[in-house]
Design a protein around this motif. Sequence first.
Motif, PDB file in Angstrom:
ATOM      1  N   ARG A   3       0.524  -1.271   0.034  1.00 21.95           N
ATOM      2  CA  ARG A   3      -0.225  -0.075   0.078  1.00 21.95           C
ATOM      3  C   ARG A   3       0.912   1.019  -0.096  1.00 21.95           C
ATOM      4  NH1 ARG A   3      -2.591   4.481   2.279  1.00 21.95           N
ATOM      5  NH2 ARG A   3      -4.581   4.162   2.708  1.00 21.95           N
ATOM      6  N   VAL A   7       0.969   3.892  -2.388  1.00 24.25           N
ATOM      7  CA  VAL A   7       0.367   5.690  -1.908  1.00 24.25           C
ATOM      8  C   VAL A   7       1.648   6.494  -3.123  1.00 24.25           C
ATOM      9  CG1 VAL A   7       0.388   7.499  -0.948  1.00 24.25           C
ATOM     10  CG2 VAL A   7      -0.936   5.190  -0.666  1.00 24.25           C
ATOM     11  N   GLN A  31      -5.759  10.180   5.572  1.00 20.85           N
ATOM     12  CA  GLN A  31      -5.497   8.510   5.486  1.00 20.85           C
ATOM     13  C   GLN A  31      -7.135   9.279   4.225  1.00 20.85           C
ATOM     14  OE1 GLN A  31      -9.722   6.484   7.545  1.00 20.85           O
ATOM     15  NE2 GLN A  31      -7.880   5.336   7.782  1.00 20.85           N
ATOM     16  N   THR A  32      -7.597  10.773   4.500  1.00 20.13           N
ATOM     17  CA  THR A  32      -8.074  10.153   3.311  1.00 20.13           C
ATOM     18  C   THR A  32      -7.641  11.225   2.056  1.00 20.13           C
ATOM     19  OG1 THR A  32     -10.606  11.218   4.853  1.00 20.13           O
ATOM     20  CG2 THR A  32     -10.223  12.162   2.525  1.00 20.13           C
ATOM     21  N   GLU A  34      -4.816  10.193   0.584  1.00 28.83           N
ATOM     22  CA  GLU A  34      -3.713   8.927   0.416  1.00 28.83           C
ATOM     23  C   GLU A  34      -5.175   7.994  -0.423  1.00 28.83           C
ATOM     24  OE1 GLU A  34      -0.639   7.774   3.329  1.00 28.83           O
ATOM     25  OE2 GLU A  34      -2.429   6.579   3.523  1.00 28.83           O
ATOM     26  N   ARG A  35      -6.081   8.135  -0.019  1.00 26.11           N
ATOM     27  CA  ARG A  35      -7.371   7.835  -0.583  1.00 26.11           C
ATOM     28  C   ARG A  35      -7.697   8.027  -1.896  1.00 26.11           C
ATOM     29  NH1 ARG A  35     -10.707   5.210   5.169  1.00 26.11           N
ATOM     30  NH2 ARG A  35      -9.863   3.451   5.194  1.00 26.11           N
ATOM     31  N   LEU A  38      -5.194   7.552  -4.243  1.00 24.07           N
ATOM     32  CA  LEU A  38      -5.148   5.855  -5.009  1.00 24.07           C
ATOM     33  C   LEU A  38      -6.374   5.988  -5.710  1.00 24.07           C
ATOM     34  CD1 LEU A  38      -4.408   3.801  -2.030  1.00 24.07           C
ATOM     35  CD2 LEU A  38      -3.296   3.936  -3.711  1.00 24.07           C
ATOM     36  N   VAL A  96      -8.466   1.208  -2.389  1.00 21.54           N
ATOM     37  CA  VAL A  96      -9.149   2.190  -2.131  1.00 21.54           C
ATOM     38  C   VAL A  96     -10.859   1.982  -2.022  1.00 21.54           C
ATOM     39  CG1 VAL A  96      -9.626   3.319  -3.856  1.00 21.54           C
ATOM     40  CG2 VAL A  96     -10.374   4.812  -1.983  1.00 21.54           C
ATOM     41  N   GLU A  99     -11.039  -0.787   1.143  1.00 20.38           N
ATOM     42  CA  GLU A  99     -11.061   0.220   2.503  1.00 20.38           C
ATOM     43  C   GLU A  99     -12.972   1.049   2.267  1.00 20.38           C
ATOM     44  OE1 GLU A  99      -6.364   0.712   2.507  1.00 20.38           O
ATOM     45  OE2 GLU A  99      -7.272   2.296   2.776  1.00 20.38           O
ATOM     46  N   CYS A 100     -12.685   1.362   1.475  1.00 22.47           N
ATOM     47  CA  CYS A 100     -13.491   2.319   1.404  1.00 22.47           C
ATOM     48  C   CYS A 100     -15.010   1.663   1.393  1.00 22.47           C
ATOM     49  CB  CYS A 100     -13.939   3.619   0.375  1.00 22.47           C
ATOM     50  SG  CYS A 100     -12.953   4.286   1.084  1.00 22.47           S
ATOM     51  N   VAL A 147     -15.322   8.256  -0.537  1.00 24.83           N
ATOM     52  CA  VAL A 147     -13.507   7.699   0.200  1.00 24.83           C
ATOM     53  C   VAL A 147     -14.430   9.235   1.369  1.00 24.83           C
ATOM     54  CG1 VAL A 147     -11.443   9.364  -0.657  1.00 24.83           C
ATOM     55  CG2 VAL A 147     -12.787   7.077  -2.114  1.00 24.83           C
TER      56      VAL A 147
END
Length: 311
Positions: A3, A7, A31-32, A34-35, A38, A96, A99-100, A147
């Motif tokens: 990951r 990123v 965190q947001t 990086e997402r 991605l 992503v 994760e989301c 996201v």
Amino acid sequence: MNRANLVLHARSSIERGSKSFARASKLFSKQTRERAWLLYYWCRACDDLADGQDHGHGMSTVHKPVKTIAAMRMMTTRAHGGEQTGNPPFDAFGVVAQECHIPKYFADDMIDGFALDARGWRPGTEEDLFQYCYHVAGAVGCMMAVVMGVSARDQEVLDRACDLGLAFQLANIARDVAEDAQAGRCYLPKNWLAQAGIDPDHILDSAHRDALVGLVNRLCDLAGEYEASARVGATSLPFRSRWAVLAAAGIYGDIARAISQSNGASLERRIYTSKGKKLGWIVKAFGQALVNSARRDRQGLWTRARITSLA
């Protein structure tokens, strides 16, 4: 790639592909941010594959567009399901998406837009134009909202997120009218061109210049309407996400405003906004995010509920 490496590659991609989005993305929480990178990495890669470009530059002929789109769909499906594809942008999407919990239909909708381009599709009406903008940008806005923590069931906020994607794409189309025409593409609706007396196969003919400038300005006006609507959706976001979205809306909205004020210069050169203006929007958006009072209904605006097949 793990990951962390994905990123890093995603960050490099957004910095090469969009200085405006890269600057706004730094306002997100770590965190947001990086997402968002991605997701951008995958979107940019799909767009480049569809157009034969490198980070949005140097459009070239894609010799097997149908196979390209099919491969894009296959890798996206695998990545969304949690498989490693060995293709970094698609693996970034997989990370992503997992994760989301990004709904796959948004990814499918975006790829449907690239499939339209692959077969040389052109919009016949304003309705067609909005549907195309949804596919290539509105669906991305919806994914970005997820996201940022918006529930995939919150249709009202997703509609506002879609509006921001529509605003961005309308500005893109307005900015790239000449470049697209030189590549054999046109996203101005055929009925707009007919009403303006413009030959759809020769829109850059000097005899049509004034009429064409009028249509470009029409796109910019529409972009402004959807930008204003999107700002209302931002009120539902956490502060840092709200700040980033409002900054992006202002920065990208300035492109449409600059085009409209250029009196046709956008047909000869690419329109940019200055670094100073971008920084100005970051400051201005901070204040707007603090006040958080935007109110505007969506009456009369295009909605995702009207999506039909453009086959």
